[in-house]
Design a protein around this motif. Sequence first.
Motif, PDB file in Angstrom:
ATOM      1  N   TRP A   1      -3.732   4.928  -2.560  1.00  0.00           N
ATOM      2  CA  TRP A   1      -4.216   5.747  -1.861  1.00  0.00           C
ATOM      3  C   TRP A   1      -3.592   7.394  -2.115  1.00  0.00           C
ATOM      4  CZ3 TRP A   1      -5.553   6.757   4.074  1.00  0.00           C
ATOM      5  CH2 TRP A   1      -5.744   8.557   4.354  1.00  0.00           C
ATOM      6  N   ALA A   2      -4.197   8.390  -3.586  1.00  0.00           N
ATOM      7  CA  ALA A   2      -3.475   9.525  -3.602  1.00  0.00           C
ATOM      8  C   ALA A   2      -4.936  10.466  -2.957  1.00  0.00           C
ATOM      9  CB  ALA A   2      -3.524   9.917  -4.978  1.00  0.00           C
ATOM     10  N   ILE A   3      -3.643  11.478  -2.175  1.00  0.00           N
ATOM     11  CA  ILE A   3      -4.779  13.120  -1.701  1.00  0.00           C
ATOM     12  C   ILE A   3      -4.112  14.116  -2.426  1.00  0.00           C
ATOM     13  CG2 ILE A   3      -5.387  14.313   0.127  1.00  0.00           C
ATOM     14  CD1 ILE A   3      -5.168  11.873   2.105  1.00  0.00           C
ATOM     15  N   VAL A   4      -4.559  14.685  -3.322  1.00  0.00           N
ATOM     16  CA  VAL A   4      -4.129  15.971  -4.434  1.00  0.00           C
ATOM     17  C   VAL A   4      -4.567  17.342  -4.759  1.00  0.00           C
ATOM     18  CG1 VAL A   4      -2.861  16.565  -6.709  1.00  0.00           C
ATOM     19  CG2 VAL A   4      -3.824  14.139  -5.478  1.00  0.00           C
TER      20      VAL A   4
ATOM     21  N   VAL B   1       7.841   2.724   6.003  1.00  0.00           N
ATOM     22  CA  VAL B   1       8.690   3.465   5.669  1.00  0.00           C
ATOM     23  C   VAL B   1       7.861   4.623   4.884  1.00  0.00           C
ATOM     24  CG1 VAL B   1      10.765   4.167   3.758  1.00  0.00           C
ATOM     25  CG2 VAL B   1      10.613   1.898   4.612  1.00  0.00           C
ATOM     26  N   VAL B   2       8.723   6.298   5.156  1.00  0.00           N
ATOM     27  CA  VAL B   2       7.882   7.568   4.632  1.00  0.00           C
ATOM     28  C   VAL B   2       9.302   7.944   3.683  1.00  0.00           C
ATOM     29  CG1 VAL B   2       6.975   9.723   5.496  1.00  0.00           C
ATOM     30  CG2 VAL B   2       6.019   8.216   6.506  1.00  0.00           C
ATOM     31  N   LEU B   3       8.430   8.613   2.999  1.00  0.00           N
ATOM     32  CA  LEU B   3       9.368   9.665   1.790  1.00  0.00           C
ATOM     33  C   LEU B   3       9.371  10.740   2.317  1.00  0.00           C
ATOM     34  CD1 LEU B   3      11.364  10.046  -0.232  1.00  0.00           C
ATOM     35  CD2 LEU B   3      10.185   9.399  -2.002  1.00  0.00           C
ATOM     36  N   VAL B   4      10.308  12.459   2.050  1.00  0.00           N
ATOM     37  CA  VAL B   4       9.883  13.523   2.069  1.00  0.00           C
ATOM     38  C   VAL B   4      10.737  14.037   1.742  1.00  0.00           C
ATOM     39  CG1 VAL B   4      10.021  15.237   3.678  1.00  0.00           C
ATOM     40  CG2 VAL B   4       9.165  12.744   4.791  1.00  0.00           C
TER      41      VAL B   4
ATOM     42  N   ILE C   1      -0.702  21.293   5.354  1.00  0.00           N
ATOM     43  CA  ILE C   1       0.095  21.963   4.972  1.00  0.00           C
ATOM     44  C   ILE C   1       2.003  22.440   5.580  1.00  0.00           C
ATOM     45  CG2 ILE C   1      -2.119  23.290   5.657  1.00  0.00           C
ATOM     46  CD1 ILE C   1      -0.259  24.685   8.170  1.00  0.00           C
ATOM     47  N   VAL C   2       2.046  21.175   5.770  1.00  0.00           N
ATOM     48  CA  VAL C   2       3.464  21.511   6.682  1.00  0.00           C
ATOM     49  C   VAL C   2       4.358  20.859   4.218  1.00  0.00           C
ATOM     50  CG1 VAL C   2       5.678  20.051   7.658  1.00  0.00           C
ATOM     51  CG2 VAL C   2       3.523  20.848   8.543  1.00  0.00           C
ATOM     52  N   GLY C   3       3.874  20.117   3.932  1.00  0.00           N
ATOM     53  CA  GLY C   3       4.475  19.210   2.835  1.00  0.00           C
ATOM     54  C   GLY C   3       3.932  18.597   2.178  1.00  0.00           C
ATOM     55  N   GLY C   4       4.479  17.273   1.659  1.00  0.00           N
ATOM     56  CA  GLY C   4       4.399  16.089   0.499  1.00  0.00           C
ATOM     57  C   GLY C   4       4.997  15.374   1.569  1.00  0.00           C
ATOM     58  N   PHE C   5       5.099  13.980   1.254  1.00  0.00           N
ATOM     59  CA  PHE C   5       4.916  12.182   1.510  1.00  0.00           C
ATOM     60  C   PHE C   5       4.306  11.230   1.327  1.00  0.00           C
ATOM     61  CE2 PHE C   5       1.762  13.605   5.318  1.00  0.00           C
ATOM     62  CZ  PHE C   5       1.764  12.164   4.884  1.00  0.00           C
ATOM     63  N   SER C   6       4.779  10.273   1.372  1.00  0.00           N
ATOM     64  CA  SER C   6       4.791   9.519   0.929  1.00  0.00           C
ATOM     65  C   SER C   6       4.589   8.525   2.000  1.00  0.00           C
ATOM     66  CB  SER C   6       4.734   8.684  -0.694  1.00  0.00           C
ATOM     67  OG  SER C   6       4.917   9.525  -1.958  1.00  0.00           O
ATOM     68  N   LEU C   7       3.472   7.155   2.317  1.00  0.00           N
ATOM     69  CA  LEU C   7       3.682   6.865   3.238  1.00  0.00           C
ATOM     70  C   LEU C   7       3.400   4.964   2.643  1.00  0.00           C
ATOM     71  CD1 LEU C   7       3.433   5.555   6.284  1.00  0.00           C
ATOM     72  CD2 LEU C   7       1.520   5.934   6.473  1.00  0.00           C
TER      73      LEU C   7
ATOM     74  N   ARG D   1       0.732  -1.150   0.112  1.00  0.00           N
ATOM     75  CA  ARG D   1       0.532   0.292  -0.174  1.00  0.00           C
ATOM     76  C   ARG D   1       0.753   1.181  -0.314  1.00  0.00           C
ATOM     77  NH1 ARG D   1      -1.584  -3.061   3.890  1.00  0.00           N
ATOM     78  NH2 ARG D   1      -0.647  -1.370   5.666  1.00  0.00           N
ATOM     79  N   ILE D   2       0.173   2.502  -0.438  1.00  0.00           N
ATOM     80  CA  ILE D   2       0.958   3.784  -1.034  1.00  0.00           C
ATOM     81  C   ILE D   2       0.237   4.936  -0.951  1.00  0.00           C
ATOM     82  CG2 ILE D   2       2.526   5.585  -1.707  1.00  0.00           C
ATOM     83  CD1 ILE D   2       4.013   3.301  -3.393  1.00  0.00           C
ATOM     84  N   CYS D   3      -0.066   5.480   0.458  1.00  0.00           N
ATOM     85  CA  CYS D   3      -0.411   6.880   0.833  1.00  0.00           C
ATOM     86  C   CYS D   3       0.404   7.948   0.310  1.00  0.00           C
ATOM     87  CB  CYS D   3      -1.299   6.521   2.113  1.00  0.00           C
ATOM     88  SG  CYS D   3      -2.768   8.548   2.877  1.00  0.00           S
ATOM     89  N   GLU D   4      -0.227   8.571  -1.032  1.00  0.00           N
ATOM     90  CA  GLU D   4       0.700   9.959  -0.950  1.00  0.00           C
ATOM     91  C   GLU D   4      -0.090  11.174  -0.860  1.00  0.00           C
ATOM     92  OE1 GLU D   4       3.154  11.299  -5.047  1.00  0.00           O
ATOM     93  OE2 GLU D   4       2.955   9.445  -4.964  1.00  0.00           O
ATOM     94  N   TRP D   5       0.676  11.949  -0.266  1.00  0.00           N
ATOM     95  CA  TRP D   5      -0.294  13.369  -0.051  1.00  0.00           C
ATOM     96  C   TRP D   5       0.869  14.572  -0.662  1.00  0.00           C
ATOM     97  CZ3 TRP D   5      -3.212  17.334   0.032  1.00  0.00           C
ATOM     98  CH2 TRP D   5      -3.085  18.280  -0.077  1.00  0.00           C
ATOM     99  N   SER D   6      -0.054  14.838  -1.828  1.00  0.00           N
ATOM    100  CA  SER D   6       0.746  15.325  -2.924  1.00  0.00           C
ATOM    101  C   SER D   6       0.081  16.877  -3.293  1.00  0.00           C
ATOM    102  CB  SER D   6       0.447  15.211  -3.864  1.00  0.00           C
ATOM    103  OG  SER D   6       1.085  15.345  -5.539  1.00  0.00           O
ATOM    104  N   PRO D   7       0.882  17.686  -2.408  1.00  0.00           N
ATOM    105  CA  PRO D   7       0.479  19.318  -2.458  1.00  0.00           C
ATOM    106  C   PRO D   7       0.418  20.091  -3.889  1.00  0.00           C
ATOM    107  CG  PRO D   7       2.536  19.366  -1.366  1.00  0.00           C
ATOM    108  CD  PRO D   7       2.187  18.044  -1.621  1.00  0.00           C
ATOM    109  N   LEU D   8       0.969  19.682  -4.762  1.00  0.00           N
ATOM    110  CA  LEU D   8       1.860  20.341  -6.034  1.00  0.00           C
ATOM    111  C   LEU D   8       2.056  20.106  -7.014  1.00  0.00           C
ATOM    112  CD1 LEU D   8       5.534  21.849  -3.999  1.00  0.00           C
ATOM    113  CD2 LEU D   8       3.299  23.160  -4.020  1.00  0.00           C
ATOM    114  N   LEU D   9       2.196  18.737  -7.475  1.00  0.00           N
ATOM    115  CA  LEU D   9       2.103  17.989  -8.161  1.00  0.00           C
ATOM    116  C   LEU D   9       0.765  16.763  -8.251  1.00  0.00           C
ATOM    117  CD1 LEU D   9       5.619  17.855  -9.636  1.00  0.00           C
ATOM    118  CD2 LEU D   9       3.679  18.770 -10.754  1.00  0.00           C
TER     119      LEU D   9
END
Length: 288
Positions: A172-175, A238-241, A222-228, A113-121
Motif C-alpha cells: 500500500w503506497a501513499i505518494v 516494524v516501522v522504518l523512519v 507532514i512530519v516525514g515519511g515512513f514504512s510500516l 504487508r507494507i504500508c509506505e508513506w513517501s512524500p518525496l520520491l
Amino acid sequence: MTHQPFEPTFRHLRLGTTLRTLRTQAGMTLEGAATAVGWQTPKLSKIENARQQVRPAEVTALLGVYGVTDPDAVTALENLARDARRRGWWQNYRAVVSRAYTDYISLEDEAERICEWSPLLVPGLLQTAAYARETIGAAASSTPPNEVAALAEVRQARQAVLSRPDRPLQFWAIVHEAALHHRFAIRPTVMREQLQRILDAAELPNVTVQVMPLDSTPHPGIVGGFSLVSFPGSIPDVVLVENLGGDIYLEGDATSPFTTAAQRISAAALSVEDSLVRITQLKEGHRK
C-alpha cells in the motif's frame, strides 16, 4: 577445532525480541520459561538477546510453553528460526549496500504487508531502473557511476516481492503528488515512464496506490515519511523512519502511532480511483 563466533543477523534480533514479548505476555519469568522447556536460564537469555542460535524445534517448544497455538504464528516463527542465517540475494551487493539497508531488504523479503508513506520520491518497489539511477545519482553526487548502477539494480531486484508466486507482498503506497512532478533534463521521458510504471503496478491485486494531492488538508504525514512493515503470525510490526541521521527502526508498541497515522494519511489522500486518474493526467502532461 576452532569455532566461528556467532554473528547474529537482523532475523535473529527480531526472533529474540518476539520470543521475549511472547514470554512476557504469557506472564512467565526467564527462569520459569527456561525450566519449563528443560533449559538453563542463560540459554534462553542468549536466544532472546540474539547471542545464540535457536532451532525451529526449540522455537516450537517455547511457543507451546507460552500457549501460542495459532498454526500461522507457529509456522511464521519456525520459518524465521530456520531462515535466520539464510544468505539473501542482497548479500551479493554488500560492497555498495549498507548494513541498515540490508536489514530493511531482509524485512521486506519476509513481510506480509507494507504500508509506505513517501512524500518525496516514488517508493523503491515502484521505481523504474532509469528513475532509480537518476534519483540515486542526485542524492549521492559523489557516488561512482558503477555504484549508482548497482544500487539501481538492487531496487529493481527488490520488486520481486510483488510477484512472488506463493505469497506476493501486499503493498500500500501513499505518494505525495509533489514527488510525481519531478523532471529530468537529460532524459525527459524518465518521469513519464515512471508514471506508467506506477499505473501498471496498480493493476496488481496486491498493490494499492494513493496520491496525496498538493492541496490536501494537514495530516500526520507532514512530519516525514515512513514504512510500516507487517509479518505473518505473531511477529511484531516494524516501522522504518529514514532521515539524514540514519535509519531508525521501531518495534512493538512503538509502531502503534504509525498505524493510526497511516490511516489518517490515507483518509487525507485521494481515493484509489481518483489517484489513478491524477497519475494518468500527470503522465499525459509529460508527453513531448
